[in-house]
Design a protein around this motif. Structure first.
Motif, mmCIF file in Angstrom:
data_model
loop_
_atom_site.group_PDB
_atom_site.id
_atom_site.type_symbol
_atom_site.label_atom_id
_atom_site.label_comp_id
_atom_site.label_asym_id
_atom_site.label_seq_id
_atom_site.Cartn_x
_atom_site.Cartn_y
_atom_site.Cartn_z
ATOM 1 N N ASP A 117 -1.207 6.427 -0.218
ATOM 2 C CA ASP A 117 -2.484 5.979 -0.772
ATOM 3 C C ASP A 117 -3.364 5.284 0.263
ATOM 4 O O ASP A 117 -4.161 4.415 -0.067
ATOM 5 C CB ASP A 117 -2.274 5.054 -1.978
ATOM 6 C CG ASP A 117 -1.892 5.824 -3.228
ATOM 7 O OD1 ASP A 117 -2.078 7.056 -3.231
ATOM 8 O OD2 ASP A 117 -1.420 5.212 -4.190
ATOM 9 N N ASN A 172 2.784 4.272 -4.636
ATOM 10 C CA ASN A 172 2.633 5.660 -5.056
ATOM 11 C C ASN A 172 4.007 6.260 -5.318
ATOM 12 O O ASN A 172 4.803 6.392 -4.396
ATOM 13 C CB ASN A 172 1.905 6.462 -3.969
ATOM 14 C CG ASN A 172 1.444 7.815 -4.485
ATOM 15 O OD1 ASN A 172 2.140 8.448 -5.245
ATOM 16 N ND2 ASN A 172 0.282 8.244 -4.055
ATOM 17 N N TRP A 208 0.822 -1.212 0.000
ATOM 18 C CA TRP A 208 0.000 0.000 0.000
ATOM 19 C C TRP A 208 0.854 1.258 0.000
ATOM 20 O O TRP A 208 0.621 2.211 -0.719
ATOM 21 C CB TRP A 208 -0.910 -0.008 1.222
ATOM 22 C CG TRP A 208 -2.232 0.638 0.975
ATOM 23 C CD1 TRP A 208 -2.587 1.467 -0.042
ATOM 24 C CD2 TRP A 208 -3.408 0.469 1.765
ATOM 25 N NE1 TRP A 208 -3.898 1.823 0.071
ATOM 26 C CE2 TRP A 208 -4.418 1.224 1.170
ATOM 27 C CE3 TRP A 208 -3.685 -0.243 2.916
ATOM 28 C CZ2 TRP A 208 -5.697 1.312 1.694
ATOM 29 C CZ3 TRP A 208 -4.951 -0.175 3.442
ATOM 30 C CH2 TRP A 208 -5.954 0.593 2.832
#
Length: 225
Positions: free
Chosen positions: A181, A88, A84
Protein backbone atom coordinates in the motif's frame (compact mmCIF):
# COMPACT_ATOMS: atom_id res chain seq x y z
CA UNK A 1 22.90 -15.30 76.27
CA UNK A 2 24.59 -12.05 75.38
CA UNK A 3 25.16 -11.34 71.66
CA UNK A 4 27.95 -9.15 70.45
CA UNK A 5 26.64 -5.86 69.11
CA UNK A 6 26.75 -5.46 65.31
CA UNK A 7 28.68 -2.50 64.04
CA UNK A 8 27.26 0.05 61.60
CA UNK A 9 29.45 -1.04 58.68
CA UNK A 10 28.71 -4.71 59.26
CA UNK A 11 24.97 -4.01 59.40
CA UNK A 12 25.13 -2.06 56.15
CA UNK A 13 26.97 -4.94 54.43
CA UNK A 14 24.44 -7.48 55.71
CA UNK A 15 21.57 -5.35 54.43
CA UNK A 16 23.23 -5.00 51.00
CA UNK A 17 23.67 -8.76 50.69
CA UNK A 18 20.05 -9.33 51.70
CA UNK A 19 18.74 -6.88 49.09
CA UNK A 20 20.82 -8.54 46.36
CA UNK A 21 18.84 -11.76 46.74
CA UNK A 22 16.69 -12.70 43.75
CA UNK A 23 13.43 -12.26 45.63
CA UNK A 24 14.12 -8.53 45.90
CA UNK A 25 15.30 -8.19 42.30
CA UNK A 26 12.08 -9.42 40.71
CA UNK A 27 10.31 -6.13 41.31
CA UNK A 28 13.24 -4.04 40.15
CA UNK A 29 12.36 -2.07 36.98
CA UNK A 30 14.01 -3.23 33.76
CA UNK A 31 16.47 -1.08 31.83
CA UNK A 32 13.68 -0.29 29.34
CA UNK A 33 11.36 0.87 32.09
CA UNK A 34 14.14 2.99 33.58
CA UNK A 35 14.91 4.49 30.17
CA UNK A 36 11.24 5.27 29.56
CA UNK A 37 10.95 6.95 32.96
CA UNK A 38 14.00 9.08 32.23
CA UNK A 39 12.68 9.93 28.75
CA UNK A 40 9.26 10.98 30.01
CA UNK A 41 10.88 13.04 32.75
CA UNK A 42 13.01 14.77 30.11
CA UNK A 43 9.90 15.53 28.07
CA UNK A 44 8.17 16.87 31.16
CA UNK A 45 11.06 19.19 31.79
CA UNK A 46 10.98 20.37 28.18
CA UNK A 47 7.26 21.04 28.46
CA UNK A 48 7.76 23.03 31.64
CA UNK A 49 10.23 25.25 29.80
CA UNK A 50 7.68 26.19 27.13
CA UNK A 51 6.74 29.88 27.36
CA UNK A 52 3.33 31.06 28.44
CA UNK A 53 1.35 32.37 25.43
CA UNK A 54 0.64 35.60 27.35
CA UNK A 55 4.25 36.19 28.34
CA UNK A 56 7.10 37.63 26.38
CA UNK A 57 8.79 35.02 24.17
CA UNK A 58 11.61 32.96 25.55
CA UNK A 59 14.16 31.48 23.18
CA UNK A 60 14.78 28.43 25.36
CA UNK A 61 11.07 27.76 25.72
CA UNK A 62 10.36 27.91 22.02
CA UNK A 63 13.32 25.60 21.43
CA UNK A 64 11.73 23.11 23.82
CA UNK A 65 8.46 23.27 21.90
CA UNK A 66 10.30 22.72 18.61
CA UNK A 67 12.06 19.65 20.02
CA UNK A 68 8.78 18.18 21.29
CA UNK A 69 7.12 18.72 17.91
CA UNK A 70 10.03 17.05 16.10
CA UNK A 71 9.91 14.06 18.46
CA UNK A 72 6.15 13.72 17.92
CA UNK A 73 6.56 13.86 14.13
CA UNK A 74 9.33 11.25 14.20
CA UNK A 75 7.19 8.95 16.37
CA UNK A 76 4.18 9.29 14.05
CA UNK A 77 6.37 8.70 11.00
CA UNK A 78 7.86 5.58 12.56
CA UNK A 79 4.43 4.14 13.36
CA UNK A 80 3.18 4.86 9.84
CA UNK A 81 6.29 3.30 8.30
CA UNK A 82 5.96 0.16 10.42
CA UNK A 83 2.25 -0.26 9.77
CA UNK A 84 2.20 0.71 6.10
CA UNK A 85 3.51 -2.58 4.81
CA UNK A 86 1.48 -4.74 7.22
CA UNK A 87 -2.08 -3.55 6.82
CA UNK A 88 -2.67 -5.08 3.41
CA UNK A 89 -3.77 -8.71 3.80
CA UNK A 90 -3.45 -9.57 0.12
CA UNK A 91 -1.14 -12.43 -0.77
CA UNK A 92 2.03 -12.00 -2.77
CA UNK A 93 1.17 -15.25 -4.53
CA UNK A 94 -1.10 -13.52 -7.04
CA UNK A 95 -0.13 -14.23 -10.67
CA UNK A 96 1.61 -11.32 -12.35
CA UNK A 97 0.02 -11.89 -15.77
CA UNK A 98 -3.67 -12.36 -16.49
CA UNK A 99 -4.94 -15.38 -18.37
CA UNK A 100 -5.99 -13.28 -21.36
CA UNK A 101 -3.53 -13.32 -24.29
CA UNK A 102 -1.31 -10.24 -24.43
CA UNK A 103 2.00 -9.04 -25.78
CA UNK A 104 4.85 -7.11 -24.26
CA UNK A 105 3.94 -4.21 -26.54
CA UNK A 106 0.38 -4.23 -25.17
CA UNK A 107 1.68 -3.85 -21.63
CA UNK A 108 4.21 -1.16 -22.57
CA UNK A 109 1.50 0.87 -24.28
CA UNK A 110 -0.76 0.48 -21.25
CA UNK A 111 2.10 1.50 -18.94
CA UNK A 112 2.72 4.68 -20.94
CA UNK A 113 -0.98 5.56 -20.88
CA UNK A 114 -1.12 5.12 -17.12
CA UNK A 115 2.06 7.18 -16.70
CA UNK A 116 0.63 9.99 -18.83
CA UNK A 117 -2.41 10.01 -16.54
CA UNK A 118 -0.26 10.06 -13.39
CA UNK A 119 -1.41 6.56 -12.39
CA UNK A 120 2.03 5.43 -11.28
CA UNK A 121 1.03 2.25 -9.48
CA UNK A 122 -0.75 0.92 -12.58
CA UNK A 123 2.13 2.05 -14.79
CA UNK A 124 4.64 0.17 -12.62
CA UNK A 125 2.56 -3.00 -12.76
CA UNK A 126 2.17 -2.85 -16.54
CA UNK A 127 5.92 -2.31 -17.03
CA UNK A 128 6.69 -5.37 -14.93
CA UNK A 129 4.12 -7.33 -16.94
CA UNK A 130 5.82 -6.13 -20.12
CA UNK A 131 9.12 -7.45 -18.78
CA UNK A 132 7.60 -10.84 -17.99
CA UNK A 133 5.88 -11.13 -21.37
CA UNK A 134 8.97 -9.98 -23.26
CA UNK A 135 11.11 -12.66 -21.63
CA UNK A 136 8.51 -15.26 -22.58
CA UNK A 137 8.26 -14.00 -26.16
CA UNK A 138 12.03 -14.24 -26.54
CA UNK A 139 11.95 -17.72 -24.98
CA UNK A 140 14.28 -16.62 -22.19
CA UNK A 141 11.64 -17.91 -19.78
CA UNK A 142 9.08 -20.58 -20.44
CA UNK A 143 5.51 -19.32 -20.64
CA UNK A 144 4.06 -20.44 -17.31
CA UNK A 145 0.63 -19.41 -16.06
CA UNK A 146 0.52 -18.33 -12.44
CA UNK A 147 4.07 -16.99 -12.24
CA UNK A 148 4.33 -14.41 -9.44
CA UNK A 149 6.46 -11.28 -9.46
CA UNK A 150 8.89 -12.78 -6.96
CA UNK A 151 9.22 -15.92 -9.05
CA UNK A 152 9.84 -13.74 -12.10
CA UNK A 153 12.72 -12.01 -10.33
CA UNK A 154 14.27 -15.32 -9.28
CA UNK A 155 13.92 -17.06 -12.67
CA UNK A 156 14.91 -14.05 -14.77
CA UNK A 157 17.83 -13.38 -12.43
CA UNK A 158 19.19 -16.84 -13.24
CA UNK A 159 18.69 -16.32 -16.98
CA UNK A 160 20.21 -12.81 -16.95
CA UNK A 161 22.55 -12.83 -13.92
CA UNK A 162 24.10 -9.44 -14.76
CA UNK A 163 20.70 -7.84 -14.08
CA UNK A 164 19.64 -10.03 -11.15
CA UNK A 165 20.04 -7.22 -8.63
CA UNK A 166 18.06 -4.75 -10.72
CA UNK A 167 15.30 -7.32 -11.24
CA UNK A 168 15.02 -7.89 -7.50
CA UNK A 169 14.92 -4.12 -6.91
CA UNK A 170 12.21 -3.66 -9.54
CA UNK A 171 10.05 -6.37 -8.02
CA UNK A 172 10.47 -4.79 -4.58
CA UNK A 173 9.07 -1.56 -6.00
CA UNK A 174 6.10 -3.49 -7.40
CA UNK A 175 5.57 -5.37 -4.12
CA UNK A 176 5.67 -2.16 -2.10
CA UNK A 177 3.05 -0.57 -4.35
CA UNK A 178 0.66 -3.51 -4.74
CA UNK A 179 1.10 -5.42 -1.49
CA UNK A 180 2.48 -2.78 0.85
CA UNK A 181 0.00 0.00 0.00
CA UNK A 182 2.83 2.41 -0.72
CA UNK A 183 2.10 5.05 -3.34
CA UNK A 184 3.44 4.62 -6.85
CA UNK A 185 5.85 7.34 -7.88
CA UNK A 186 7.34 8.73 -11.04
CA UNK A 187 10.77 7.66 -9.74
CA UNK A 188 9.57 4.09 -9.24
CA UNK A 189 8.16 3.97 -12.76
CA UNK A 190 11.42 5.38 -14.16
CA UNK A 191 13.34 2.54 -12.49
CA UNK A 192 10.96 -0.04 -13.96
CA UNK A 193 11.10 1.50 -17.43
CA UNK A 194 14.90 1.58 -17.39
CA UNK A 195 14.95 -2.07 -16.30
CA UNK A 196 12.65 -3.02 -19.19
CA UNK A 197 14.91 -1.23 -21.67
CA UNK A 198 18.07 -2.82 -20.28
CA UNK A 199 16.55 -6.28 -20.46
CA UNK A 200 15.46 -5.69 -24.05
CA UNK A 201 19.04 -4.77 -24.94
CA UNK A 202 20.42 -8.05 -23.54
CA UNK A 203 20.68 -11.18 -25.64
CA UNK A 204 20.43 -14.12 -23.25
CA UNK A 205 20.41 -17.59 -24.74
CA UNK A 206 16.83 -18.75 -25.41
CA UNK A 207 15.55 -21.93 -23.83
CA UNK A 208 15.13 -23.52 -27.26
CA UNK A 209 18.85 -23.19 -27.86
CA UNK A 210 19.56 -25.31 -24.80
CA UNK A 211 16.99 -27.87 -25.86
CA UNK A 212 18.36 -28.05 -29.39
CA UNK A 213 21.90 -28.39 -28.07
CA UNK A 214 20.91 -31.31 -25.87
CA UNK A 215 18.95 -32.92 -28.66
CA UNK A 216 21.87 -32.53 -31.03
CA UNK A 217 24.26 -34.10 -28.54
CA UNK A 218 21.89 -37.02 -28.16
CA UNK A 219 21.70 -37.52 -31.90
CA UNK A 220 25.47 -37.38 -32.32
CA UNK A 221 26.01 -39.89 -29.55
CA UNK A 222 23.22 -42.22 -30.72
CA UNK A 223 23.48 -45.14 -33.08
CA UNK A 224 23.67 -44.47 -36.82
CA UNK A 225 21.72 -46.64 -39.19
Amino acid sequence: MILDPIGRDEAREMARRELEKQVYQRDKPSWLERWWDEFTEWLRQLSSQAPNPDSQGSGGGWTSIAIIVVIALVAVGLVVWLMWGRRNPRSRKDPLLDEEPSTALDHRDAAERHAAAGMWAEAIRERLRAIARDLEERAVLAARPGRTADELAAEAGEAVPELAGELAAGVRIFDDVWYGDRPGTVEGYAVMKALDERLRATKPKPLEADDLSLAGAGEEGGPRW
